[in-house]
Design a protein around this motif. Structure first.
Motif, PDB file in Angstrom:
ATOM      1  N   LEU A  39       5.754 -42.015   6.321  1.00 55.86           N
ATOM      2  CA  LEU A  39       6.038 -40.844   4.175  1.00 55.86           C
ATOM      3  C   LEU A  39       6.885 -39.407   4.506  1.00 55.86           C
ATOM      4  CD1 LEU A  39       2.764 -42.076   3.310  1.00 55.86           C
ATOM      5  CD2 LEU A  39       4.773 -43.625   2.577  1.00 55.86           C
ATOM      6  N   ALA A  40       6.194 -38.976   5.829  1.00 50.82           N
ATOM      7  CA  ALA A  40       7.736 -37.179   5.315  1.00 50.82           C
ATOM      8  C   ALA A  40       9.164 -37.906   6.096  1.00 50.82           C
ATOM      9  CB  ALA A  40       6.734 -36.758   6.587  1.00 50.82           C
ATOM     10  N   ALA A  41       9.025 -38.748   6.950  1.00 53.88           N
ATOM     11  CA  ALA A  41      10.256 -39.167   7.406  1.00 53.88           C
ATOM     12  C   ALA A  41      11.255 -39.261   6.276  1.00 53.88           C
ATOM     13  CB  ALA A  41      10.559 -40.324   8.884  1.00 53.88           C
ATOM     14  N   ALA A  42      10.909 -39.930   5.676  1.00 48.80           N
ATOM     15  CA  ALA A  42      11.641 -40.472   4.458  1.00 48.80           C
ATOM     16  C   ALA A  42      12.252 -39.304   3.072  1.00 48.80           C
ATOM     17  CB  ALA A  42      11.141 -42.256   4.213  1.00 48.80           C
ATOM     18  N   GLY A  43      11.752 -38.007   4.083  1.00 50.44           N
ATOM     19  CA  GLY A  43      11.786 -37.256   2.306  1.00 50.44           C
ATOM     20  C   GLY A  43      10.221 -36.328   1.609  1.00 50.44           C
ATOM     21  N   PRO A  44      10.391 -35.135   2.519  1.00 52.61           N
ATOM     22  CA  PRO A  44       8.934 -34.548   1.566  1.00 52.61           C
ATOM     23  C   PRO A  44       8.633 -34.243  -0.045  1.00 52.61           C
ATOM     24  CG  PRO A  44      10.834 -32.648   2.152  1.00 52.61           C
ATOM     25  CD  PRO A  44      11.479 -34.100   2.185  1.00 52.61           C
ATOM     26  N   VAL A  45      10.062 -35.231  -0.134  1.00 53.66           N
ATOM     27  CA  VAL A  45       9.487 -35.289  -1.546  1.00 53.66           C
ATOM     28  C   VAL A  45      10.178 -36.761  -2.070  1.00 53.66           C
ATOM     29  CG1 VAL A  45       9.245 -34.779  -4.250  1.00 53.66           C
ATOM     30  CG2 VAL A  45       9.824 -32.690  -2.488  1.00 53.66           C
ATOM     31  N   ARG A  46       8.650 -37.973  -2.276  1.00 53.52           N
ATOM     32  CA  ARG A  46       9.351 -38.821  -2.614  1.00 53.52           C
ATOM     33  C   ARG A  46       8.714 -39.854  -4.056  1.00 53.52           C
ATOM     34  NH1 ARG A  46       7.954 -43.252   1.908  1.00 53.52           N
ATOM     35  NH2 ARG A  46       9.115 -45.000   1.178  1.00 53.52           N
ATOM     36  N   ARG A  47       8.590 -40.723  -5.012  1.00 58.76           N
ATOM     37  CA  ARG A  47       7.466 -41.625  -5.814  1.00 58.76           C
ATOM     38  C   ARG A  47       7.053 -42.797  -4.963  1.00 58.76           C
ATOM     39  NH1 ARG A  47       8.411 -44.315 -10.931  1.00 58.76           N
ATOM     40  NH2 ARG A  47       7.349 -42.500 -12.633  1.00 58.76           N
ATOM     41  N   VAL A  48       6.324 -42.682  -4.987  1.00 54.68           N
ATOM     42  CA  VAL A  48       5.905 -43.768  -4.627  1.00 54.68           C
ATOM     43  C   VAL A  48       4.088 -44.574  -5.454  1.00 54.68           C
ATOM     44  CG1 VAL A  48       6.515 -43.565  -1.923  1.00 54.68           C
ATOM     45  CG2 VAL A  48       4.153 -42.630  -3.195  1.00 54.68           C
ATOM     46  N   THR A  61       4.887 -34.578   0.720  1.00 52.94           N
ATOM     47  CA  THR A  61       4.523 -34.713   2.463  1.00 52.94           C
ATOM     48  C   THR A  61       4.876 -33.597   3.105  1.00 52.94           C
ATOM     49  OG1 THR A  61       6.335 -36.028   2.921  1.00 52.94           O
ATOM     50  CG2 THR A  61       4.845 -37.060   2.782  1.00 52.94           C
ATOM     51  N   GLY A  62       5.966 -32.414   2.518  1.00 52.24           N
ATOM     52  CA  GLY A  62       6.851 -31.785   3.458  1.00 52.24           C
ATOM     53  C   GLY A  62       5.736 -29.594   3.266  1.00 52.24           C
ATOM     54  N   TYR A  63       5.670 -28.873   4.691  1.00 51.71           N
ATOM     55  CA  TYR A  63       4.793 -28.062   3.983  1.00 51.71           C
ATOM     56  C   TYR A  63       5.475 -27.098   2.682  1.00 51.71           C
ATOM     57  CZ  TYR A  63       2.155 -23.810   4.914  1.00 51.71           C
ATOM     58  OH  TYR A  63       2.048 -22.730   4.649  1.00 51.71           O
ATOM     59  N   ALA A  64       6.394 -26.644   2.768  1.00 51.55           N
ATOM     60  CA  ALA A  64       7.291 -25.702   1.880  1.00 51.55           C
ATOM     61  C   ALA A  64       7.411 -26.060   0.452  1.00 51.55           C
ATOM     62  CB  ALA A  64       8.447 -25.450   2.313  1.00 51.55           C
ATOM     63  N   GLU A  65       7.326 -27.463   0.517  1.00 49.61           N
ATOM     64  CA  GLU A  65       7.426 -28.426  -0.815  1.00 49.61           C
ATOM     65  C   GLU A  65       5.711 -28.550  -1.574  1.00 49.61           C
ATOM     66  OE1 GLU A  65      11.301 -28.877   1.306  1.00 49.61           O
ATOM     67  OE2 GLU A  65       8.749 -29.567   1.809  1.00 49.61           O
ATOM     68  N   LEU A  89      -2.191 -32.655   2.077  1.00 41.22           N
ATOM     69  CA  LEU A  89      -2.605 -31.606   2.705  1.00 41.22           C
ATOM     70  C   LEU A  89      -1.920 -32.196   4.071  1.00 41.22           C
ATOM     71  CD1 LEU A  89      -5.028 -30.045   1.027  1.00 41.22           C
ATOM     72  CD2 LEU A  89      -2.969 -30.278   0.425  1.00 41.22           C
ATOM     73  N   LEU A  90      -2.389 -33.377   4.431  1.00 44.10           N
ATOM     74  CA  LEU A  90      -2.502 -33.758   6.015  1.00 44.10           C
ATOM     75  C   LEU A  90      -1.373 -33.883   6.703  1.00 44.10           C
ATOM     76  CD1 LEU A  90      -5.261 -34.156   7.595  1.00 44.10           C
ATOM     77  CD2 LEU A  90      -4.181 -36.889   7.683  1.00 44.10           C
ATOM     78  N   SER A  91      -0.086 -33.963   6.523  1.00 38.79           N
ATOM     79  CA  SER A  91       0.733 -34.506   6.546  1.00 38.79           C
ATOM     80  C   SER A  91       2.161 -32.902   6.586  1.00 38.79           C
ATOM     81  CB  SER A  91       1.927 -35.097   5.931  1.00 38.79           C
ATOM     82  OG  SER A  91       3.058 -35.678   6.177  1.00 38.79           O
ATOM     83  N   ALA A  92       1.415 -32.052   5.203  1.00 37.33           N
ATOM     84  CA  ALA A  92       2.591 -30.948   5.268  1.00 37.33           C
ATOM     85  C   ALA A  92       1.928 -30.171   6.645  1.00 37.33           C
ATOM     86  CB  ALA A  92       1.897 -29.956   4.006  1.00 37.33           C
ATOM     87  N   ASP A  93       0.571 -29.818   6.850  1.00 33.78           N
ATOM     88  CA  ASP A  93       0.031 -29.125   8.180  1.00 33.78           C
ATOM     89  C   ASP A  93       0.371 -29.567   8.892  1.00 33.78           C
ATOM     90  OD1 ASP A  93      -1.311 -27.228   6.613  1.00 33.78           O
ATOM     91  OD2 ASP A  93      -3.013 -28.178   6.462  1.00 33.78           O
ATOM     92  N   ARG A  94       0.957 -31.067   9.462  1.00 31.53           N
ATOM     93  CA  ARG A  94       1.915 -31.401  10.561  1.00 31.53           C
ATOM     94  C   ARG A  94       3.737 -31.280  10.301  1.00 31.53           C
ATOM     95  NH1 ARG A  94      -1.395 -35.697  14.928  1.00 31.53           N
ATOM     96  NH2 ARG A  94      -3.276 -34.228  14.524  1.00 31.53           N
ATOM     97  N   ASP A  95       3.426 -30.319   9.688  1.00 33.74           N
ATOM     98  CA  ASP A  95       5.662 -30.506   9.261  1.00 33.74           C
ATOM     99  C   ASP A  95       6.117 -29.531  10.436  1.00 33.74           C
ATOM    100  OD1 ASP A  95       7.805 -30.026   8.198  1.00 33.74           O
ATOM    101  OD2 ASP A  95       7.512 -29.577   6.086  1.00 33.74           O
ATOM    102  N   PRO A  96       7.227 -30.038  11.211  1.00 31.70           N
ATOM    103  CA  PRO A  96       7.526 -29.400  12.015  1.00 31.70           C
ATOM    104  C   PRO A  96       8.386 -28.699  11.743  1.00 31.70           C
ATOM    105  CG  PRO A  96       8.515 -32.033  11.843  1.00 31.70           C
ATOM    106  CD  PRO A  96       7.176 -31.843  11.054  1.00 31.70           C
ATOM    107  N   ARG A  97       9.238 -27.960  10.528  1.00 28.47           N
ATOM    108  CA  ARG A  97       9.790 -27.329  10.407  1.00 28.47           C
ATOM    109  C   ARG A  97       8.612 -25.951   9.647  1.00 28.47           C
ATOM    110  NH1 ARG A  97      12.252 -29.459   4.480  1.00 28.47           N
ATOM    111  NH2 ARG A  97       9.779 -30.181   4.159  1.00 28.47           N
TER     112      ARG A  97
END
Length: 404
Positions: free
Chosen positions: A26-35, A47-51, A317-325
């Motif tokens: 999900l994060a690979a498709a963009g850090p902010v995404r409507r689903v 899904t992005g940390y900074a976002e 949160l789970l995704s943001a805390d594994r953001d490689p950026r």
């Protein structure tokens, strides 16, 4: 606005690796995404940390008086009022007032004073684990230790009689995972929990003692005090937020260490590093998949995306805390990693009030487990471990181990 088909993954992924992989996809498709969630609710998944960090502190991303819990279309109004008037569902100035009043009772001194009692509880539970695991018999570490520890600590903190704590465990387990239970099951559990909280409040008014519920009943500032709905809501929040999350911080943390024996050896060699280890475990495999929902009060630009007003926002949160950026080599557990500002406890005004207690319990629990059972290992292959389906919780169903 068009959405992708409803997503069930990662929330119902049974395998721990598959859940993290689904968030990464999900994060690979963009850090902010409507689903569209499997519940039928369209959300902006961040899904992005900074976002996510920006969203959690943005003044125009709000709670909007709460009411975003499961099955709110069928929950009776009186029950909803008794559950929703707490810190996590309020915005300033209501949030400011509630946090001030609750913090007056839920003090750091009160939390630090629990440490000797927590150590006694841990020692007693580990005696039972040791007896159950004699001669290599498998023990479910979650059932025997992960769940009873925070349940007992919360029971002592709140002043819940011992003979009613098992009921609390059953009710809170349904309440926090309400979206994966039928509406009638959720309403029945929430009703039973709130009814008993009201009984407790009446008892504490009549016979106050040195516990948190008595403190919440008594606290007042400049003539202000918590209303009945605010009291029931705060106890409800403390039970729901402080029980399962701490159990899965302990269970998920031990699972991660057992899966990385080189890292476990580093902890054994230097137990003083445990506070930093807890932070890395929170980052690597925190107990919350997402924050509870927010809403946009106005159009908000997060990253490169503008989220319209009136939309549901779900920080992952789970995704943001594994953001490689943000975290170099984020898929690697590294207990020597410099403690980073993870989002496992949220961020901004809704940062978890109970974080110091969760950290204290996890530090004592994991330290005692590692010291008491130096040869502990999983009783099943790692790929056989399964996660519970949940919108919020990232937690195993069982954690079978061999302790001798």
């Amino acid at each position: 606005m068009a959405e992708s088909p409803p997503i069930t993954s990662p929330f119902v992924e049974a395998a721990p690796a598959a859940r993290h992989a689904a968030f990464a996809e999900l994060a690979a498709a963009g850090p902010v995404r409507r689903v569209m969630l499997f519940t039928g609710v369209p959300v902006w998944l961040i899904t992005g940390y900074a976002e996510a960090r920006e969203a959690l502190a943005h003044p125009d991303i709000i709670k909007g008086k709460g009411g975003d819990g499961p099955h709110r279309d069928v929950v009776p109004a009186e029950l909803a009022a008794a559950m929703d008037h707490h810190l996590l569902g309020a915005d300033p100035p209501d949030h400011t007032r509630l946090r001030r009043l609750v913090s007056a009772a839920f003090t750091r001194r009160r939390i630090e004073g629990l440490e000797p009692g927590i150590r006694l509880i841990v020692d007693g539970l580990l005696d039972d684990v040791s007896a159950a695991g004699e001669r290599g018999a498998p023990v479910d570490l979650l059932a025997a230790f992960g769940y009873p520890l925070p349940l007992t600590v919360l029971g002592d903190l709140l002043g819940v009689p011992v003979d009613r704590r098992r009921d609390f465990q059953e009710w809170t387990s349904v309440a926090i995972n309400g979206s994966v239970h039928p509406a009638e099951t959720f309403v029945a559990a929430a009703t039973a929990l709130i009814d008993y909280v009201r009984e407790l409040l009446a008892q504490k008014r009549a016979d106050p003692s040195d516990d948190l519920i008595s403190g919440l009943v008594a606290v007042r500032e400049d003539g202000d005090r918590l209303s009945e709905d605010e009291l029931t809501s705060m106890v409800f929040l403390l039970l729901v937020a402080g029980y399962e999350t701490t159990a899965h911080l302990i269970g998920g943390g031990m699972q991660a260490l057992l899966a990385h024996p080189d890292q476990l050896d580093l902890v054994r060699a230097d137990p003083d590093r445990l506070p930093a280890v807890i932070e890395e475990l929170l980052r690597f495999n925190g107990p919350a998949q997402v924050a509870t929902p927010y809403r946009t009060a106005a159009p908000v630009r997060i990253g490169d995306v503008t989220i319209p007003a009136g939309e549901v926002v779900l920080p992952a949160l789970l995704s943001a805390d594994r953001d490689p950026r943000q975290f170099p080599d984020p898929e690697r557990l590294d207990v020597t990693r410099q403690p980073a500002s993870h989002l496992a406890f949220g961020h901004g005004i809704h940062h978890c009030l109970g974080a110091p207690l969760a950290r204290l319990e996890a530090r004592i629990a994991l330290g005692a487990l590692i010291d008491r059972f130096p040869k502990m290992r999983l009783a099943v292959p790692p790929e056989e471990l399964t996660l519970q389906a949940s919108m919020l919780i990232n937690g195993l169903t069982t954690l079978p181990v061999v302790v001798t």
